[in-house]
Design a protein around this motif. Structure first.
Motif, PDB file in Angstrom:
ATOM      1  N   ALA A 154       0.851  -0.994   0.263  1.00 20.04           N
ATOM      2  CA  ALA A 154      -0.010   0.140   0.070  1.00 20.04           C
ATOM      3  C   ALA A 154       0.501   1.367   0.157  1.00 20.04           C
ATOM      4  N   THR A 202      -3.583  -4.243   2.624  1.00 15.21           N
ATOM      5  CA  THR A 202      -2.716  -5.079   1.761  1.00 15.21           C
ATOM      6  C   THR A 202      -3.609  -7.166   1.398  1.00 15.21           C
ATOM      7  N   LEU A 227      -6.326  -2.837  -2.671  1.00 12.45           N
ATOM      8  CA  LEU A 227      -6.327  -2.791  -1.194  1.00 12.45           C
ATOM      9  C   LEU A 227      -7.460  -2.662  -1.401  1.00 12.45           C
ATOM     10  N   PRO A 288      -2.898   0.997  -4.285  1.00 11.86           N
ATOM     11  CA  PRO A 288      -1.073   0.283  -4.551  1.00 11.86           C
ATOM     12  C   PRO A 288      -0.045   0.668  -5.284  1.00 11.86           C
TER      13      PRO A 288
END
Length: 297
Positions: A154, A202, A227, A288
Motif C-alpha cells: 500500500a 493489502t 487494497l 497499490p
C-alpha cells in the motif's frame, strides 16, 4: 559455493526482550534478581533468555554459512528506515512476521527472506524458512534462482511530498487514536467524517488488523494489485457522514483523504515511529504501490 547477482547479505533483527530488560535494569544479574521477585517475572525472563539465545544462534549459523566473497551487514529494526539498501542485496529478516513487514516497505525489488529462529515458539506466516532450510536454499538465493512470491504494497502520497508504504496496512488517524476528522473521497462520492481512523490493508495484511475490523474471513490475494479500506467507528453526527466506510482500492480508483486534524498521522505496519505527519490541509492519495515485495520461498 559460487554466487551470482547478490554481493551482500543484510541480516535484519530486532532487539530481543532480554536485551530490553537488561538495558532497563543495567546488568543481566540485576535483571535476574528483579525478575525473580515474582514467579511470573522469573518465567518471563526465562522465556526472554530462550528467545534471545535462539536468535543469537540463528544469526551465527546464517553468518557462518555465507560464502567468504559475500559481504555481510547486520542491522537492527531501528536502522531500517535510514539504511541504504543496494540493488544487489539479499535481505534476511530473522525474527517474527513484523520484521519482514518492516523491511519489505523499504525495499525496491531486492529479495527478502523471512527466517524463523525458533519454530517451536514463533508461528509466522511470512517466515518461509527455518534456519536449516534457509542455509540449504542459500546457494539458489545467491544465484537469483530461488523461487519467490510477490506481495503488493500500500502506498500513500501526500500533497506535501511525503510517501509512506506498508506491506500489511496503513493507518490514518491521530496519535492517541481518538477522534480523527477528515474529508474522504472514493470514486464519485465524498464526505466529511469523524471516526477512530481508517485502515487500508493489502492482501498480506487482510487477516490481521483489517480482519478484526471487517469481521469476515474473506481471502485477499497478497499479490493482487488491490487494497481494502475500512473506517473505524464512523460517527454520523451533525456535519459528518458515515456512508463511505469500506471499499476496494485500485490504481485507477484510489482513496483520497484530506486531513482536518491538528495533529494527524499516517503510519504503516503498526510502527508509529516510522509514520508521517498528516495535519490539517494535507491530502493523501492511497493506492497499490508500483513497487512489489519479493518474498523468497
Amino acid at each position: 559455493m559460487e554466487s551470482a547477482g547478490i554481493s551482500r547479505i543484510v541480516i535484519l533483527t530486532r532487539p530481543s526482550a532480554k536485551q530490553a530488560l537488561v538495558a532497563r535494569y543495567g546488568t543481566e544479574g540485576q535483571t535476574r534478581f528483579a525478575m525473580a521477585q515474582s514467579a511470573r517475572g522469573a518465567t518471563d525472563f526465562a522465556r526472554a533468555v530462550h528467545e534471545d539465545d535462539a536468535q543469537t544462534i540463528a544469526v551465527r549459523r546464517i553468518r557462518d554459512a555465507i560464502p567468504a566473497d559475500i559481504k555481510i551487514a547486520e542491522i537492527s529494526r531501528a536502522m531500517v528506515a535510514q539504511f541504504l539498501f543496494a540493488p544487489d542485496d539479499l535481505v534476511v529478516a530473522v525474527g517474527q512476521d513484523g520484521l519482514v513487514a518492516n523491511a519489505g516497505k523499504y525495499l525496491d525489488g531486492q529479495p527478502l527472506a523471512g527466517v524463523n529462529p525458533d519454530p517451536g515458539v514463533i508461528d509466522g506466516s511470512l517466515l518461509a524458512f527455518d534456519v536449516p532450510h534457509f542455509i540449504a536454499a542459500l546457494p539458489e538465493a545467491l544465484q537469483g534462482k530461488r523461487p519467490h512470491r510477490e506481495a503488493t504494497l500500500a502506498e500513500a502520497a501526500t500533497s506535501d511530498r511525503q510517501t509512506l508504504r506498508g506491506l500489511n496496512e496503513i493507518f490514518v488517524g491521530v496519535p492517541n487514536h481518538q477522534s480523527a476528522r477528515y474529508r474522504i473521497r472514493f470514486g464519485r462520492e465524498e464526505e466529511v467524517q469523524s471516526s477512530s481512523g481508517l485502515i487500508i490493508a493489502t492482501g498480506t495484511g487482510a487477516t490481521g488488523w483489517m480482519r478484526s475490523i471487517m469481521g469476515d474471513g474473506e481471502r485477499h490475494n497478497p499479490a493482487a494489485p488491490t487494497l481494502r479500506f475500512a473506517v473505524r467507528e464512523a460517527w454520523p453526527g451533525k456535519g459528518f457522514g458515515a456512508t463511505i466506510t469500506r471499499g476496494t482500492v485500485t490504481a485507477a480508483e484510489p482513496l483520497v483523504i484530506e486531513s482536518r486534524m491538528d495533529e494527524g498521522i499516517m503510519f504503516a505496519d503498526g510502527i508509529e515511529a516510522d509514520g508521517v505527519r498528516f495535519d490539517a490541509g494535507v491530502s493523501a492519495t492511497i493506492r497499490p504501490s508500483a513497487r512489489r515485495v519479493r518474498l523468497l520461498l
